[in-house]
Motif scaffolding. Structure first.
Motif, PDB file in Angstrom:
ATOM      1  N   VAL A 167       2.317  -2.194  -2.178  1.00 25.49           N
ATOM      2  CA  VAL A 167       3.413  -1.771  -1.317  1.00 25.49           C
ATOM      3  C   VAL A 167       4.706  -2.426  -1.795  1.00 25.49           C
ATOM      4  N   LEU A 168       5.810  -1.695  -1.705  1.00 27.81           N
ATOM      5  CA  LEU A 168       7.081  -2.303  -2.091  1.00 27.81           C
ATOM      6  C   LEU A 168       7.461  -3.401  -1.095  1.00 27.81           C
ATOM      7  N   LEU A 169       7.394  -3.104   0.186  1.00 27.33           N
ATOM      8  CA  LEU A 169       7.768  -4.080   1.210  1.00 27.33           C
ATOM      9  C   LEU A 169       6.671  -4.139   2.259  1.00 27.33           C
ATOM     10  N   ALA A 170       6.142  -5.328   2.500  1.00 27.07           N
ATOM     11  CA  ALA A 170       5.055  -5.502   3.463  1.00 27.07           C
ATOM     12  C   ALA A 170       5.467  -6.496   4.541  1.00 27.07           C
ATOM     13  N   VAL A 171       5.211  -6.139   5.789  1.00 29.16           N
ATOM     14  CA  VAL A 171       5.404  -7.054   6.908  1.00 29.16           C
ATOM     15  C   VAL A 171       4.033  -7.613   7.276  1.00 29.16           C
ATOM     16  N   ILE A 172       3.905  -8.932   7.187  1.00 28.66           N
ATOM     17  CA  ILE A 172       2.627  -9.615   7.356  1.00 28.66           C
ATOM     18  C   ILE A 172       2.502 -10.126   8.790  1.00 28.66           C
ATOM     19  N   LEU A 173       1.345  -9.878   9.414  1.00 26.81           N
ATOM     20  CA  LEU A 173       1.110 -10.284  10.807  1.00 26.81           C
ATOM     21  C   LEU A 173      -0.150 -11.135  10.920  1.00 26.81           C
ATOM     22  N   ASP A 174      -0.390 -12.023   9.972  1.00 29.78           N
ATOM     23  CA  ASP A 174      -1.701 -12.661   9.917  1.00 29.78           C
ATOM     24  C   ASP A 174      -1.926 -13.746  10.964  1.00 29.78           C
ATOM     25  N   ASP A 175      -0.874 -14.234  11.636  1.00 28.40           N
ATOM     26  CA  ASP A 175      -1.092 -15.144  12.763  1.00 28.40           C
ATOM     27  C   ASP A 175       0.105 -15.065  13.700  1.00 28.40           C
ATOM     28  N   GLU A 176       0.050 -15.832  14.799  1.00 26.61           N
ATOM     29  CA  GLU A 176       1.066 -15.740  15.838  1.00 26.61           C
ATOM     30  C   GLU A 176       2.465 -16.082  15.338  1.00 26.61           C
ATOM     31  N   ARG A 177       2.566 -16.852  14.276  1.00 27.24           N
ATOM     32  CA  ARG A 177       3.883 -17.232  13.770  1.00 27.24           C
ATOM     33  C   ARG A 177       4.643 -16.043  13.194  1.00 27.24           C
ATOM     34  N   SER A 178       3.930 -14.928  12.941  1.00 28.44           N
ATOM     35  CA  SER A 178       4.577 -13.760  12.326  1.00 28.44           C
ATOM     36  C   SER A 178       4.461 -12.507  13.186  1.00 28.44           C
ATOM     37  N   ARG A 179       3.952 -12.636  14.403  1.00 26.02           N
ATOM     38  CA  ARG A 179       3.840 -11.483  15.300  1.00 26.02           C
ATOM     39  C   ARG A 179       5.005 -11.473  16.280  1.00 26.02           C
ATOM     40  N   GLU A 180       5.252 -10.264  16.826  1.00 25.69           N
ATOM     41  CA  GLU A 180       6.449 -10.094  17.656  1.00 25.69           C
ATOM     42  C   GLU A 180       7.642 -10.705  16.938  1.00 25.69           C
ATOM     43  N   ASN A 181       7.811 -10.269  15.709  1.00 28.29           N
ATOM     44  CA  ASN A 181       8.729 -10.947  14.792  1.00 28.29           C
ATOM     45  C   ASN A 181      10.173 -10.470  14.880  1.00 28.29           C
ATOM     46  N   PHE A 182      10.378  -9.219  15.310  1.00 32.26           N
ATOM     47  CA  PHE A 182      11.721  -8.653  15.413  1.00 32.26           C
ATOM     48  C   PHE A 182      12.497  -8.765  14.095  1.00 32.26           C
ATOM     49  N   HIS A 183      11.796  -8.567  12.973  1.00 32.57           N
ATOM     50  CA  HIS A 183      12.480  -8.486  11.687  1.00 32.57           C
ATOM     51  C   HIS A 183      13.398  -7.257  11.663  1.00 32.57           C
ATOM     52  N   SER A 184      14.440  -7.325  10.869  1.00 29.90           N
ATOM     53  CA  SER A 184      15.322  -6.175  10.672  1.00 29.90           C
ATOM     54  C   SER A 184      15.350  -5.792   9.198  1.00 29.90           C
ATOM     55  N   ILE A 185      15.032  -4.538   8.926  1.00 28.48           N
ATOM     56  CA  ILE A 185      15.113  -3.957   7.584  1.00 28.48           C
ATOM     57  C   ILE A 185      16.144  -2.850   7.684  1.00 28.48           C
ATOM     58  N   ASP A 186      17.366  -3.117   7.264  1.00 30.39           N
ATOM     59  CA  ASP A 186      18.448  -2.181   7.578  1.00 30.39           C
ATOM     60  C   ASP A 186      19.432  -2.028   6.426  1.00 30.39           C
ATOM     61  N   HIS A 187      19.967  -0.826   6.318  1.00 28.59           N
ATOM     62  CA  HIS A 187      21.027  -0.492   5.364  1.00 28.59           C
ATOM     63  C   HIS A 187      20.632  -0.757   3.909  1.00 28.59           C
ATOM     64  N   ARG A 205       5.218  -1.071   4.571  1.00 27.69           N
ATOM     65  CA  ARG A 205       4.020  -1.115   5.417  1.00 27.69           C
ATOM     66  C   ARG A 205       4.197  -2.249   6.417  1.00 27.69           C
ATOM     67  N   VAL A 206       4.003  -1.921   7.691  1.00 28.29           N
ATOM     68  CA  VAL A 206       4.158  -2.918   8.747  1.00 28.29           C
ATOM     69  C   VAL A 206       2.788  -3.193   9.346  1.00 28.29           C
ATOM     70  N   GLY A 207       2.166  -4.305   8.921  1.00 32.93           N
ATOM     71  CA  GLY A 207       0.829  -4.653   9.384  1.00 32.93           C
ATOM     72  C   GLY A 207      -0.252  -4.028   8.526  1.00 32.93           C
ATOM     73  N   VAL A 208      -1.485  -4.397   8.836  1.00 31.19           N
ATOM     74  CA  VAL A 208      -2.672  -3.810   8.219  1.00 31.19           C
ATOM     75  C   VAL A 208      -3.657  -3.473   9.325  1.00 31.19           C
ATOM     76  N   SER A 209      -4.710  -2.757   8.973  1.00 30.65           N
ATOM     77  CA  SER A 209      -5.590  -2.210  10.005  1.00 30.65           C
ATOM     78  C   SER A 209      -6.197  -3.282  10.909  1.00 30.65           C
ATOM     79  N   GLN A 210      -6.549  -4.451  10.351  1.00 28.81           N
ATOM     80  CA  GLN A 210      -7.182  -5.473  11.189  1.00 28.81           C
ATOM     81  C   GLN A 210      -6.216  -6.132  12.158  1.00 28.81           C
ATOM     82  N   HIS A 211      -4.905  -5.914  11.960  1.00 24.62           N
ATOM     83  CA  HIS A 211      -3.899  -6.469  12.874  1.00 24.62           C
ATOM     84  C   HIS A 211      -3.209  -5.368  13.672  1.00 24.62           C
ATOM     85  N   CYS A 212      -3.845  -4.200  13.758  1.00 24.40           N
ATOM     86  CA  CYS A 212      -3.149  -3.023  14.273  1.00 24.40           C
ATOM     87  C   CYS A 212      -2.858  -3.087  15.767  1.00 24.40           C
TER      88      CYS A 212
END
Length: 760
Positions: A167-187, A205-212
């Motif tokens: 994937v060119l850009l991946a948002v990782i959600l592997d633990d609580e430190r990266s969930r409900e992250n409110f990242h911005s990918i803009d412009h 890609r935002v997340g993977v199936s096990q973190h869906c």
């Protein structure tokens, strides 16, 4: 004394220490500056090439005084070689870097974490470019950008030509430190991504199936996607509560896929297919998805790539398959000259659950190109169709909730936007408006269709500098027009011209060319003759006479070739190292004869695994007295959906007295994310050609699309299979208007449309 201390304290907070600007000339100085950086400091990277550097930024700024790490001049700091950037601090801004002429190995090029303990928070990367920064081998997977932590931002950056796996850009959600992250990918500008010939070619890609089932709350806003053809999923959402808003997708073969996770919103985007094959829109899976006020313009994808595709689900579906669509809202979208929407898409013996509680309302469907506006593959009792409008020329019997009406046609920035002339405004339930206010922060307009034509200005974002790095211009495409012209009489002459990177056009003189090593094609090379005078090649036991490497484009034009002394295993082959760079092959107006497996030549063309051709085109050529196989693409045996060529065309050729398989393509596995390989085999004359043993003359295993039409087969593979089709996943094959005389059988399957052929 106390007053003096209070005064000093006041002055300290009112007038903080002046920030420093530090110029660093190499990676060691940058490491030192990072350790000493204080809030408000600026670290300048000196202009020039920074090669083989691992940049790790662990400093900490504040919201009002971030630490800024920027190029001395944006675009003049070149990050090359095996290099990467990792952020693991807080309130850091990185500005103006240029990643080019290099790669990052297994690691992301830009990573919002340094290690498992150092994640970035409140950090920003802006005005930065990654261009063709690919691992040398296609199967060496990595991301270009990896998000971890929370509240990070990527904005006004440009990305172009990702070719290796990942994937060119991946948002990782592997633990609580990266969930409900409110990242911005803009412009940002996401430029060309050629077909990957595999799954894993997403842009975002935002997340993977096990973190869906975790909330990500990632915001993907106001980006420009152009020629993003990596696979069917341009944006792949695999988590909950994300927003995809205000983006433009121009001529990209895929769409926004709500693959896993719930309560995601796709709002106010523009999908400019412009008639390009495979251009899609939005695919809906899972619970609570909203698709609101989007404009779909001449999108021509089908099936999974349809402008609107609402999927069937699997009972008790595992996370990595297809959860039933429930509680979806599809409203106020406009579809102009698009292929039909697809309801209950993917219905089969596994995907047996039709969508439930789907509201499809206040949409406009306008087409003069197609006879239907939607296709249905299962029970639609779970749909509520309300106040949708279609143009009066559509004759398809439609569900209640679709009304034929008249439209005016306003033109906005080159795109036609149909506007309903119906006078009655639609009444929306208060409960729906309450949901809209909570979710979208505004009420829904009661006008049907897309109601924000100003967003079409986004098609000009790059010209106005609103997306991407302001200093970056896309590299020009290499053209053979400026190639060096040379006459070649010997193999030594050809070897010399193949050196360097300048494109060449080589005129071959009649005679014999004796090779002691292969011709390596790693640039644009055209070899031509006069078509009347024969040339011959003589080789020993070489792996191939021509080896096409990454970025190689080989054209053979007007050549009459005698291959009777070719001892190379293959006449032409792709590079066996699996380069991430693609290649092309063209053979036009040529005649080839005499190649023989007893001398050593097994194939006219052989594709090694893990390397991809954008196109192989063979036209107006004659192949005679060939005692070996023709085109062999059978090395991809991993059964993961990999294949070797995106588009293969054989048109207006003659094949006479060939003893061997004419064409053999293998694409294994059950992956459904690609459009290729695509085959056109048309207007050819095939006579007295027979495969060895019981093999089919033409074998297509897993080929996604094929058109075999208007060919003449005479005395070919009698008593055996002329063409053998075999597919694991859905495919589209057309076999029509062919003439078969004293030739073998067509071994077809349910995906083959066999019609209007003449058999004697």
């Amino acid at each position: 004394m106390r007053r003096v201390l209070l005064l000093k304290s006041f002055l300290f907070f009112a007038f903080p220490l002046l920030a420093n600007t530090i110029l660093v000339k190499n990676i060691e100085e940058l490491k030192t500056a990072n350790k000493k950086a204080l809030p408000g400091d600026t670290i300048l990277l000196q202009n020039g090439e920074w090669k083989d550097v691992v940049i790790k930024l662990s400093c900490n700024g504040t919201k009002n005084q971030p630490v800024t790490v920027r190029a001395q001049t944006p675009g003049k700091v070149l990050i090359t070689g095996e290099s990467r950037l990792s952020l693991g601090g807080s309130f850091i801004v990185v500005d103006g870097l240029y990643f080019t002429h290099g790669y990052a190995g297994d690691e992301p090029v830009i990573n919002f974490r340094i290690d498992k303990n150092q994640l970035a928070n409140n950090c920003r990367v802006t005005n930065t470019v990654i261009n063709d920064f690919n691992n040398p081998k296609r199967m060496q997977e990595n991301y270009w950008v990896s998000f971890s932590g929370k509240l990070n931002r990527l904005d006004h950056c440009s990305f172009n030509d990702k070719k290796n796996m990942g994937v060119l850009l991946a948002v990782i959600l592997d633990d609580e430190r990266s969930r409900e992250n409110f990242h911005s990918i803009d412009h940002n500008y996401f430029g060309r991504r050629p077909p990957l010939a595999s799954n894993g070619g997403e842009i975002i890609r935002v997340g993977v199936s096990q973190h869906c089932e975790f909330n990500s709350n990632t915001q993907i806003i106001d980006n420009f996607f152009e020629y993003c053809d990596g696979e069917t999923e341009i944006i792949s959402i695999k988590s909950c509560s994300n927003l995809v808003k205000g983006n433009v997708f121009k001529e990209s073969q895929g769409g926004v896929v709500l693959r896993h996770g719930n309560y995601n919103t796709v709002e106010n985007n523009v999908f400019l297919g412009n008639g390009k094959e495979g251009t899609g829109g939005v695919r809906v899976i899972n619970k609570g998805q909203w698709v609101i006020n989007n404009f779909f313009y001449r999108c021509r994808g089908v099936d999974f790539r349809s402008p609107l595709s609402i999927m069937n689900g699997i009972p008790n579906s595992p996370a990595n398959r297809y959860v039933q669509v429930t509680d979806a809202v599809i409203m106020k979208n406009t579809f102009y000259e698009c292929t039909p929407a697809s309801f209950c898409e993917g219905s089969d013996t596994e995907r047996t659950l039709p969508p439930s509680n789907v509201l499809l309302a206040n949409n406009i469907f306008y087409t003069t190109k197609d006879s239907v506006i939607y296709r249905v593959y299962d029970d639609t009792k779970g749909f509520s169709f309300e106040d949708n409008e279609i143009n009066k020329t559509i004759l398809q019997p439609v569900f209640s909730g679709f009304t034929r009406t008249a439209f005016s046609m306003g033109k906005n920035k080159g795109a036609f936007v149909p506007v309903s002339l119906a006078k009655q405004e639609k009444q929306l339930p208060d409960s729906l408006q309450d949901q809209a206010w909570k979710r979208l922060h505004h009420f829904l307009s009661r006008k049907p269709g897309y109601t924000d034509p100003e967003l079409l200005l986004a098609t000009y974002y790059n010209a106005t500098g609103k997306t991407g790095a302001y200093w970056y211009k896309k590299p020009a495409t290499e053209k053979i027009k400026g190639a060096v012209l040379a006459n070649c009489k010997t193999a030594a002459d050809i070897y010399k011209q193949l050196e360097g990177t300048v494109p060449v056009r080589l005129k071959l003189s009649p005679g014999e060319y004796v090779l002691d090593k292969p011709f390596i094609i790693s640039k644009t090379v055209q070899l031509s003759g006069d078509k009347k005078t024969r040339i011959s090649f003589r080789t020993g036991a070489l792996p191939a006479l021509f080896i096409i490497a990454g970025k190689g484009n080989l054209s053979l034009d007007d050549l009459a070739i005698d291959g009777s002394q070719v001892g190379a295993v293959h006449f032409i082959a792709s590079d066996s190292t699996g380069s991430s760079d693609h290649y092309n092959l063209s053979v036009k107006n040529c005649s080839l004869q005499g190649f023989n497996r007893e001398i050593g030549c097994k194939d006219l063309f052989y594709a090694w695994k893990y390397m991809v051709a954008d196109s192989i085109i063979i036209r107006n050529s004659h192949f005679s007295n060939i005692q070996c196989d023709g085109i062999t693409m059978t090395d991809e045996k991993d059964n993961k959906g990999y294949y070797n060529v995106e588009k293969l065309v054989l048109d207006h050729n003659q094949f006479t007295s060939q003893q061997g398989v004419l064409l053999d393509i293998y694409r294994g596995g059950n992956d459904e994310s690609t459009m290729g390989p695509s085959l056109v085999f048309s207007n050819n004359k095939v006579s007295d050609c027979n495969s060895e043993k019981n093999k089919a003359l033409i074998r297509l295993y897993g080929t996604q699309r094929s058109l075999i039409e208007k060919n003449q087969f005479t005395n070919c593979n009698t008593g055996k299979a002329l063409v053998h089709y075999e597919d694991i996943v859905r495919a589209s094959h057309i076999f029509r208007y062919n003439f078969l005389q004293h030739s073998g059988d067509i071994q077809e399957n349910k995906f083959v449309e066999n019609r209007n052929n003449r058999v004697e």
